[in-house]
Write a protein that holds these residues in place. Structure first.
Motif, PDB file in Angstrom:
ATOM      1  N   THR A 202     -35.169  -4.836 -40.562  1.00 10.35           N
ATOM      2  CA  THR A 202     -35.261  -3.832 -39.497  1.00 10.35           C
ATOM      3  C   THR A 202     -34.646  -2.510 -39.965  1.00 10.35           C
ATOM      4  O   THR A 202     -35.235  -1.434 -39.784  1.00 10.35           O
ATOM      5  CB  THR A 202     -34.600  -4.350 -38.208  1.00 10.35           C
ATOM      6  OG1 THR A 202     -35.165  -5.634 -37.920  1.00 10.35           O
ATOM      7  CG2 THR A 202     -34.847  -3.424 -37.039  1.00 10.35           C
ATOM      8  N   VAL A 234     -28.811  -3.801 -37.620  1.00 10.02           N
ATOM      9  CA  VAL A 234     -29.797  -2.734 -37.838  1.00 10.02           C
ATOM     10  C   VAL A 234     -29.116  -1.450 -38.326  1.00 10.02           C
ATOM     11  O   VAL A 234     -29.481  -0.891 -39.369  1.00 10.02           O
ATOM     12  CB  VAL A 234     -30.585  -2.445 -36.532  1.00 10.02           C
ATOM     13  CG1 VAL A 234     -31.593  -1.319 -36.768  1.00 10.02           C
ATOM     14  CG2 VAL A 234     -31.290  -3.694 -36.037  1.00 10.02           C
ATOM     15  N   GLU A 254     -19.471   3.506 -33.061  1.00  7.15           N
ATOM     16  CA  GLU A 254     -19.361   2.136 -32.544  1.00  7.15           C
ATOM     17  C   GLU A 254     -18.890   2.205 -31.106  1.00  7.15           C
ATOM     18  O   GLU A 254     -18.557   3.282 -30.611  1.00  7.15           O
ATOM     19  CB  GLU A 254     -18.406   1.315 -33.415  1.00  7.15           C
ATOM     20  CG  GLU A 254     -19.113   0.433 -34.429  1.00  7.15           C
ATOM     21  CD  GLU A 254     -19.916  -0.696 -33.779  1.00  7.15           C
ATOM     22  OE1 GLU A 254     -19.460  -1.246 -32.774  1.00  7.15           O
ATOM     23  OE2 GLU A 254     -21.015  -1.017 -34.288  1.00  7.15           O
TER      24      GLU A 254
HETATM   25  P1  NAD Z   1     -25.779  -6.159 -33.671  1.00  7.82           P
HETATM   26  O1  NAD Z   1     -25.059  -6.857 -32.575  1.00  7.82           O
HETATM   27  O2  NAD Z   1     -25.751  -6.707 -35.044  1.00  7.82           O
HETATM   28  O3  NAD Z   1     -25.282  -4.639 -33.763  1.00  7.82           O
HETATM   29  C1  NAD Z   1     -25.116  -3.800 -32.664  1.00  7.82           C
HETATM   30  C2  NAD Z   1     -23.897  -2.943 -32.947  1.00  7.82           C
HETATM   31  O4  NAD Z   1     -23.800  -1.941 -31.945  1.00  7.82           O
HETATM   32  C3  NAD Z   1     -22.581  -3.747 -32.912  1.00  7.82           C
HETATM   33  O5  NAD Z   1     -21.829  -3.437 -34.054  1.00  7.82           O
HETATM   34  C4  NAD Z   1     -21.925  -3.275 -31.611  1.00  7.82           C
HETATM   35  O6  NAD Z   1     -20.517  -3.277 -31.672  1.00  7.82           O
HETATM   36  C5  NAD Z   1     -22.464  -1.858 -31.491  1.00  7.82           C
HETATM   37  N1  NAD Z   1     -22.463  -1.362 -30.115  1.00  7.82           N
HETATM   38  C6  NAD Z   1     -22.654  -2.032 -28.963  1.00  7.82           C
HETATM   39  N2  NAD Z   1     -22.594  -1.208 -27.911  1.00  7.82           N
HETATM   40  C7  NAD Z   1     -22.349   0.019 -28.413  1.00  7.82           C
HETATM   41  C8  NAD Z   1     -22.177   1.296 -27.831  1.00  7.82           C
HETATM   42  N3  NAD Z   1     -22.259   1.465 -26.519  1.00  7.82           N
HETATM   43  N4  NAD Z   1     -21.941   2.352 -28.653  1.00  7.82           N
HETATM   44  C9  NAD Z   1     -21.871   2.197 -29.980  1.00  7.82           C
HETATM   45  N5  NAD Z   1     -22.023   1.003 -30.593  1.00  7.82           N
HETATM   46  C10 NAD Z   1     -22.264  -0.066 -29.818  1.00  7.82           C
HETATM   47  O7  NAD Z   1     -27.288  -6.018 -33.126  1.00  7.82           O
HETATM   48  P2  NAD Z   1     -28.556  -5.597 -33.980  1.00  7.82           P
HETATM   49  O8  NAD Z   1     -29.287  -6.814 -34.392  1.00  7.82           O
HETATM   50  O9  NAD Z   1     -28.187  -4.577 -34.984  1.00  7.82           O
HETATM   51  O10 NAD Z   1     -29.454  -4.929 -32.833  1.00  7.82           O
HETATM   52  C11 NAD Z   1     -29.219  -3.612 -32.374  1.00  7.82           C
HETATM   53  C12 NAD Z   1     -30.421  -3.161 -31.572  1.00  7.82           C
HETATM   54  O11 NAD Z   1     -31.601  -3.245 -32.367  1.00  7.82           O
HETATM   55  C13 NAD Z   1     -30.732  -3.965 -30.315  1.00  7.82           C
HETATM   56  O12 NAD Z   1     -31.286  -3.110 -29.343  1.00  7.82           O
HETATM   57  C14 NAD Z   1     -31.786  -4.932 -30.806  1.00  7.82           C
HETATM   58  O13 NAD Z   1     -32.593  -5.412 -29.732  1.00  7.82           O
HETATM   59  C15 NAD Z   1     -32.571  -4.033 -31.713  1.00  7.82           C
HETATM   60  N6  NAD Z   1     -33.387  -4.721 -32.720  1.00  7.82           N
HETATM   61  C16 NAD Z   1     -32.818  -5.555 -33.630  1.00  7.82           C
HETATM   62  C17 NAD Z   1     -33.621  -6.170 -34.571  1.00  7.82           C
HETATM   63  C18 NAD Z   1     -33.037  -7.042 -35.642  1.00  7.82           C
HETATM   64  O14 NAD Z   1     -33.779  -7.440 -36.537  1.00  7.82           O
HETATM   65  N7  NAD Z   1     -31.747  -7.341 -35.630  1.00  7.82           N
HETATM   66  C19 NAD Z   1     -35.007  -5.962 -34.563  1.00  7.82           C
HETATM   67  C20 NAD Z   1     -35.552  -5.085 -33.630  1.00  7.82           C
HETATM   68  C21 NAD Z   1     -34.728  -4.465 -32.711  1.00  7.82           C
END
Ligand code: NAD
Length: 428
Positions: A202, A234, A254
């Motif tokens: 991603t 991501v 963060e």
């Molecule tokens: P993750 O939990 O690994 O990372 C999210 C990060 O954002 C964490 O480090 C968290 O502490 C931080 N965070 C949370 N709330 C926050 C805020 N208000 N301000 C700043 N930082 C904040 O999750 P991820 O897998 O990286 O997913 C992130 C987004 O991407 C989600 O919306 C998810 O649906 C989307 N997404 C992920 C994937 C994937 O392959 N992982 C694919 C498509 C979409």
């Protein structure tokens, strides 16, 4: 402001943040502009199947609890339903329904042969033991045996589910089928039929589309300043890969703080710092900054990669990025779209920007069905080809139809699904 105004504003924001309404707004605009007839619009809007299961599970203390789970298959027109399963205390059918339609459009915009699906179980993983989570997962899978399968519906991890959850689903499904069926889920551990390159896919996709967008602005990577919100799977990966490509990451945000350095942050060092201290704050390679303010820093590229609804009607006017690369799902509300468009922000919409993950999930499914696994270079090369082509399809459509990129992405996606439905015909 008097209390009534505050309440009205809160109610308006609550509506603005509703994922189903957000999906509807984008859908309606694209359907209208495509001139789809009413009947086809109804078919495209309606989920093909929604299943609710109430699953009894024995808890560690001997009590019996009943959990509610959902699986929605929004569309099967272009192939099996594809989409994650989330475990959270506040999962609703509305949310799962909205996310499943999102998956239909996301798979269509990158032109992979899947429809859209999504699932969820109402539970609080924080208070459940691994054994309890395993029993919930297995019973949920057993209840859905008839609708899952490599040709029918292929789940993946989502909020609070992971490789282990996928391994349990794969095992439960295989036990019922009496043979191992790895292609029933994606996001599996590598040695159980997972794909190389999936964890980075991603973030890698975000880098690919950002580099394409820079060409339109005549920016070289070395000229480009990037702000990233979310340093998780991501955002963390996008930060490392963009840094490797020579882009300057000036801020990383963060939930508990942000780090800023106009000369550029080294995300590898920041990751070491976080591992050592548990936070990105007080990092020697930058200065601490208010995370709310950091989102509005002047920059070339802003990558919201944390969560949904962070850019909304009340703050979109403050965004100072040229390019918005939506790593997260739904980081921008429909009301904010117009504000960003008026400001001339070049939006790479979520269904395109973060589709690298589902694209490599598709590769995982292909490899499982072939029983032949690709090396990482091949995965990345094929991902690059799909992301670049999809980016070009969307921006060419936006240019030729004089619509913004998000509307263009939805129009491309709806048109592809509508085409499949028309060609297949309606079985009666
Ligand atoms: P993750 O939990 O690994 O990372 C999210 C990060 O954002 C964490 O480090 C968290 O502490 C931080 N965070 C949370 N709330 C926050 C805020 N208000 N301000 C700043 N930082 C904040 O999750 P991820 O897998 O990286 O997913 C992130 C987004 O991407 C989600 O919306 C998810 O649906 C989307 N997404 C992920 C994937 C994937 O392959 N992982 C694919 C498509 C979409």
């Amino acid at each position: 402001m008097i209390l009534e105004d505050v309440n009205n504003q809160e109610a308006a924001l609550e509506r603005e943040f509703n994922p189903w309404l957000a999906a509807e707004t984008r859908f309606n605009e694209a359907a209208l502009r495509l001139g789809l007839d009413d009947g086809l619009t109804k078919v495209l809007r309606s989920p093909a199947m929604e299943v609710t299961v109430h699953i009894p599970v024995g808890l560690d203390d001997g009590r019996l609890e009943v959990f509610t789970g959902y699986r929605v298959q929004h569309s099967l027109a272009r192939g099996p339903a594809k989409g994650g399963i989330r475990f959270a205390p506040d999962v609703t059918l509305d949310e799962v329904r909205a996310l499943s339609s999102w998956m239909t459009w996301k798979c269509a915009v990158v032109n992979i042969p899947f429809g859209g699906g999504k699932g969820g179980v109402i539970c609080d993983p924080k208070i459940l033991s691994p054994g309890e989570l395993e029993r919930i997962t297995r019973r949920y899978t057993a209840e859905l045996m008839d609708i899952l399968g490599p040709e029918r519906d292929v789940p993946a991890p989502d909020m609070n589910t992971n490789e282990q959850t996928m391994a349990w689903i794969m095992d439960t499904y295989s036990m019922h089928k009496r043979h191992t069926v790895t292609a029933v889920v994606t996001g599996k551990p590598l040695n159980l039929g997972g794909s190389r390159g999936r964890p980075a896919a991603t973030g890698r996709g975000c880098r690919i589309v950002t580099l394409e967008a820079l060409k339109r602005f005549g920016l070289t990577p070395a000229d480009t300043e990037v702000v990233i919100q979310g340093f998780g799977n991501v955002g963390g990966m996008a930060a490392r890969l963009m840094h490797e490509s020579g882009l300057k990451i000036i801020a990383i945000i963060e939930y508990d703080g942000a780090v800023y350095n106009p000369r550029g942050i080294n995300p590898f060092e920041l990751e070491k710092h976080r591992q050592a201290t548990g936070s990105i704050t007080h990092f020697a390679g930058g200065e601490d900054m208010d995370p709310q303010e950091a989102l509005f820093l002047p920059c070339d590229v802003l990558v919201p990669a944390a969560r949904e609804n962070v850019i909304h009607s009340q703050n979109a006017g403050k965004i100072q990025a040229k390019i918005l690369c939506e790593g997260a799902n739904g980081p921008t509300t429909a009301q904010a779209d117009k504000i960003l468009e008026d400001k001339g922000v070049f939006v790479i919409p979520d269904i395109l920007a973060n589709a690298g993950g589902v694209t490599v999930s598709y590769f995982e499914w292909v490899q499982d069905r072939q029983g032949y696994f690709w090396n990482e270079a091949l995965v990345n090369e094929r991902l690059e080809e799909i992301m670049v082509n999809s980016f070009n399809d969307v921006v060419a459509f936006a240019d030729s139809h004089k619509v913004n990129n998000r509307t263009a992405a939805y129009m491309v996606a709806l048109d592809r699904v509508a085409f499949a439905i028309r060609l297949r015909g309606i079985y009666a």
